[in-house]
Design an enzyme around this catalytic site. Structure first.
Site, PDB file in Angstrom:
ATOM      1  CG  HIS A  79      -2.016  -0.942   1.198  1.00  0.00           C
ATOM      2  ND1 HIS A  79      -3.052  -0.928   2.084  1.00  0.00           N
ATOM      3  CD2 HIS A  79      -2.283  -1.961   0.334  1.00  0.00           C
ATOM      4  CE1 HIS A  79      -3.909  -1.892   1.794  1.00  0.00           C
ATOM      5  NE2 HIS A  79      -3.456  -2.537   0.746  1.00  0.00           N
ATOM      6  CE1 TYR A 208      -4.862   3.430   9.503  1.00  0.00           C
ATOM      7  CE2 TYR A 208      -5.117   3.646  11.875  1.00  0.00           C
ATOM      8  CZ  TYR A 208      -4.485   3.085  10.794  1.00  0.00           C
ATOM      9  OH  TYR A 208      -3.479   2.174  10.988  1.00  0.00           O
ATOM     10  N   PRO A 296      -2.624  -0.168  19.243  1.00  0.00           N
ATOM     11  CG  PRO A 296      -4.293  -1.719  18.773  1.00  0.00           C
ATOM     12  CD  PRO A 296      -3.703  -0.939  19.888  1.00  0.00           C
ATOM     13  CE  LYS A 300       5.262   3.234  13.466  1.00  0.00           C
ATOM     14  NZ  LYS A 300       4.971   2.765  12.113  1.00  0.00           N
ATOM     15  CE1 TYR A 387      -0.722   3.645   9.957  1.00  0.00           C
ATOM     16  CE2 TYR A 387       0.327   2.507   8.140  1.00  0.00           C
ATOM     17  CZ  TYR A 387      -0.676   2.588   9.082  1.00  0.00           C
ATOM     18  OH  TYR A 387      -1.634   1.599   9.145  1.00  0.00           O
TER      19      TYR A 387
HETATM   20  C1  LIG Z   1      -4.447  -9.630  21.491  1.00  0.00           C
HETATM   21  C2  LIG Z   1      -3.486  -8.785  20.683  1.00  0.00           C
HETATM   22  C3  LIG Z   1      -3.941  -8.170  19.505  1.00  0.00           C
HETATM   23  C4  LIG Z   1      -3.057  -7.374  18.772  1.00  0.00           C
HETATM   24  N1  LIG Z   1      -3.522  -6.769  17.652  1.00  0.00           N
HETATM   25  C5  LIG Z   1      -2.703  -5.946  16.959  1.00  0.00           C
HETATM   26  C6  LIG Z   1      -3.162  -5.287  15.816  1.00  0.00           C
HETATM   27  O1  LIG Z   1      -4.300  -5.446  15.406  1.00  0.00           O
HETATM   28  N2  LIG Z   1      -2.304  -4.447  15.164  1.00  0.00           N
HETATM   29  C7  LIG Z   1      -1.020  -4.246  15.603  1.00  0.00           C
HETATM   30  O2  LIG Z   1      -0.261  -3.478  14.991  1.00  0.00           O
HETATM   31  N3  LIG Z   1      -0.557  -4.885  16.681  1.00  0.00           N
HETATM   32  C8  LIG Z   1      -1.356  -5.723  17.362  1.00  0.00           C
HETATM   33  N4  LIG Z   1      -0.893  -6.353  18.460  1.00  0.00           N
HETATM   34  C9  LIG Z   1       0.511  -6.149  18.810  1.00  0.00           C
HETATM   35  C10 LIG Z   1       1.439  -7.164  18.121  1.00  0.00           C
HETATM   36  O3  LIG Z   1       0.752  -8.305  17.737  1.00  0.00           O
HETATM   37  C11 LIG Z   1       2.581  -7.480  19.098  1.00  0.00           C
HETATM   38  O4  LIG Z   1       3.287  -6.268  19.276  1.00  0.00           O
HETATM   39  C12 LIG Z   1       3.517  -8.595  18.648  1.00  0.00           C
HETATM   40  O5  LIG Z   1       2.859  -9.848  18.753  1.00  0.00           O
HETATM   41  C13 LIG Z   1       4.796  -8.601  19.490  1.00  0.00           C
HETATM   42  O6  LIG Z   1       5.529  -9.781  19.248  1.00  0.00           O
HETATM   43  P1  LIG Z   1       6.327 -10.486  20.438  1.00  0.00           P
HETATM   44  O7  LIG Z   1       7.007 -11.635  19.823  1.00  0.00           O
HETATM   45  O8  LIG Z   1       7.099  -9.471  21.166  1.00  0.00           O
HETATM   46  O9  LIG Z   1       5.215 -10.959  21.469  1.00  0.00           O
HETATM   47  P2  LIG Z   1       4.083 -12.083  21.319  1.00  0.00           P
HETATM   48  O10 LIG Z   1       3.596 -12.138  19.925  1.00  0.00           O
HETATM   49  O11 LIG Z   1       3.086 -11.802  22.396  1.00  0.00           O
HETATM   50  O12 LIG Z   1       4.841 -13.434  21.611  1.00  0.00           O
HETATM   51  C14 LIG Z   1       5.200 -13.841  22.907  1.00  0.00           C
HETATM   52  C15 LIG Z   1       5.205 -15.343  22.963  1.00  0.00           C
HETATM   53  O13 LIG Z   1       5.660 -15.779  24.248  1.00  0.00           O
HETATM   54  C16 LIG Z   1       4.831 -16.825  24.698  1.00  0.00           C
HETATM   55  N5  LIG Z   1       4.918 -16.854  26.153  1.00  0.00           N
HETATM   56  C17 LIG Z   1       4.250 -16.093  27.062  1.00  0.00           C
HETATM   57  N6  LIG Z   1       4.635 -16.388  28.297  1.00  0.00           N
HETATM   58  C18 LIG Z   1       5.578 -17.360  28.187  1.00  0.00           C
HETATM   59  C19 LIG Z   1       6.358 -18.077  29.119  1.00  0.00           C
HETATM   60  N7  LIG Z   1       6.232 -17.854  30.436  1.00  0.00           N
HETATM   61  N8  LIG Z   1       7.229 -18.993  28.665  1.00  0.00           N
HETATM   62  C20 LIG Z   1       7.365 -19.227  27.330  1.00  0.00           C
HETATM   63  N9  LIG Z   1       6.643 -18.585  26.400  1.00  0.00           N
HETATM   64  C21 LIG Z   1       5.761 -17.652  26.829  1.00  0.00           C
HETATM   65  C22 LIG Z   1       3.465 -16.490  24.133  1.00  0.00           C
HETATM   66  O14 LIG Z   1       2.616 -17.623  24.050  1.00  0.00           O
HETATM   67  C23 LIG Z   1       3.832 -15.950  22.759  1.00  0.00           C
HETATM   68  O15 LIG Z   1       3.897 -16.969  21.790  1.00  0.00           O
HETATM   69  C24 LIG Z   1      -1.733  -7.170  19.212  1.00  0.00           C
HETATM   70  C25 LIG Z   1      -1.295  -7.790  20.384  1.00  0.00           C
HETATM   71  C26 LIG Z   1      -2.155  -8.580  21.124  1.00  0.00           C
HETATM   72  C27 LIG Z   1      -1.642  -9.197  22.396  1.00  0.00           C
END
Ligand SMILES: Cc1cc2nc3c(=O)[nH]c(=O)nc-3n(C[C@H](O)[C@H](O)[C@H](O)COP(=O)(O)OP(=O)(O)OC[C@H]3O[C@@H](n4cnc5c(N)ncnc54)[C@H](O)[C@@H]3O)c2cc1C
Length: 394
Positions: A79, A208, A296, A300, A387
């Protein structure tokens, strides 16, 4: 039972198989550094988890560079702008024109996760799924440990460094003594009802919308899948949102003649800003949502997680080559980008949502700001460059 699990060793122990943990393992593998990823959920669960979907140019570039871009380049939707809709009118923000041809790619987070898992599988290094009782220990020593149970037995993984990639509800961040960190936090008085529907998007670019009834976003995941968000109460029950109510509210707030299709997923996400400083304690390094959360609205969260592990992987490569300056600078390097994203996400959120109990004065300010962004090249450029992402410039 995995052989010898009770006495495991590796170079980098990674807690969490979200985008941060999986990408870190992949990048380290490319540098010849061994790692073990521990994850509480099953593979099927993390492959199905619907979350983010907007990839900045820098994220796309990194995924291509490290060999993960093939399906994304084929299936992702590139996009070059978004639409802001308010006061019954739409205004396009042209990213390409305002940011020297940069854009975003719409490609679901779960697709990124599937591509990462396929790469881990090909390397014969899939995460250990469905572990339990995870804890970290000896963080201030040079041989920290991750302890966990698997298949009913207790295990310990000794390593040189632990990467805490376990998201906002993980165990790594709470394992740092309170006195060693400062946390910054803001809760917003609303949440987002996220909806995935099997219907072609009714728009080519994201919309948006600011509306007196609350914010709405029309996004998409593919030519056949639409993603929508509606501002709702932070503790709203998705069951109070039957499909007919969702479609009606979307039509009103987006002021759009929407095509309907089966709703296959809906869930409520509360909106929060959160940063922990520093993102390191001893040999524990936090990355992604484990260290920071953004509402969200600025798209980011996933991009910040990717940016963190890019810095961490390079610092670990240098560490194993004999210099630990990169690890020492890890937190400061990441936090510069994190705070820029925090500000942008807060700004977009504040400009586009209805604040309960808000007064006419604040609403007038929001509209004035939106008019300014829509009408001023300088203001539109601020939105556009944040963005699409500031790339290596921050
Ligand atoms: C419900 C939700 C909806 C979202 N929707 C959007 C959106 O629409 N747009 C947007 O831009 N961003 C969104 N986000 C934000 C984006 O998805 C996150 O910033 C992104 O997933 C970050 O990646 P991460 O790997 O840091 O964390 P995560 O993706 O949360 O990964 C962490 C992992 O660690 C695992 N874990 C947790 N505790 C433990 C433990 N004790 N031991 C071992 N493993 C563990 C979890 O199961 C998970 O697989 C959303 C986040 C959430 C939580």
């Amino acid at each position: 039972m995995i052989p010898n699990m009770s006495d495991m060793q590796t170079q980098v122990g990674i807690v969490g198989a979200g985008p941060a943990g999986l990408l870190l393992a992949h990048l380290l593998h490319g540098h010849g550094i061994a790692s073990v990823v521990l994850e509480t959920r099953s593979r099927a669960h993390i492959e199905r988890r619907i979350r983010a979907g907007v990839l900045e140019q820098g994220t796309v570039d990194l995924l291509i560079e490290c060999g993960l871009g093939e399906r994304m380049q084929r299936e992702g939707l590139v996009h070059h702008g978004i639409e802001l809709r308010f006061s019954g009118r739409g205004h396009r923000i042209d990213f390409s024109e305002l940011t020297d041809g940069r854009g975003i790619t719409v490609y679901g987070q779960q697709e990124v996760v599937k591509d990462l898992l396929a790469a881990r599988e090909a390397a014969g290094a899939l995460p250990r799924f469905e572990v339990a009782d995870v804890s970290v220990a000896d963080l201030e020593s040079d041989r920290p440990a991750v302890r966990f149970t698997y298949d009913g037995a207790e295990h310990e993984l000794r390593c040189d460094v632990i990467a805490g990639c376990d998201g906002s509800h993980g165990v790594c961040r709470p394992s740092i003594p309170d006195a060693a960190v400062t946390t910054y936090e803001r809760e917003y008085p609303f949440g987002w009802l996220g909806i995935l529907a099997e219907v072609a998007p009714s728009t080519e670019e994201l919309i948006y919308a600011r509306h007196e009834r609350g914010f709405a976003l029309h996004s998409m995941r593919s030519p056949e899948l639409s993603r929508f968000y509606l501002q709702c109460e932070p503790d709203a029950d998705p069951d109070d949102w039957p499909d007919a109510r969702i479609w009606e509210e979307l039509r009103i707030r987006l002021a759009l003649d929407l095509d309907e299709g089966p709703i296959i997923e809906k869930g409520v996400t509360p909106m929060r800003s959160y940063v922990v400083e520093p993102m390191q304690h001893g040999r524990l390094f936090l990355a992604g949502d484990a260290a920071h959360i953004v509402p969200p609205t600025g798209a980011k969260g996933l991009n910040l997680a990717v940016a963190d592990v890019r810095v961490l992987a390079a610092a670990l490569r240098d560490f194993y080559a004999g210099t630990d300056a990169g690890l020492g600078a890890y937190s400061d390097t990441c936090l510069r980008r994190v705070w820029r994203a925090e500000h942008f996400s807060w700004w977009m959120t504040s400009m586009l949502h209805r604040f309960p109990g808000g007064h006419g004065f604040e609403e007038k300010l929001q509209l004035s700001q939106l008019e300014y962004v829509a009408g001023s090249r300088a203001a539109a450029t601020t939105l556009a460059e944040n963005y699409v992402g500031l790339g290596q410039r921050i």
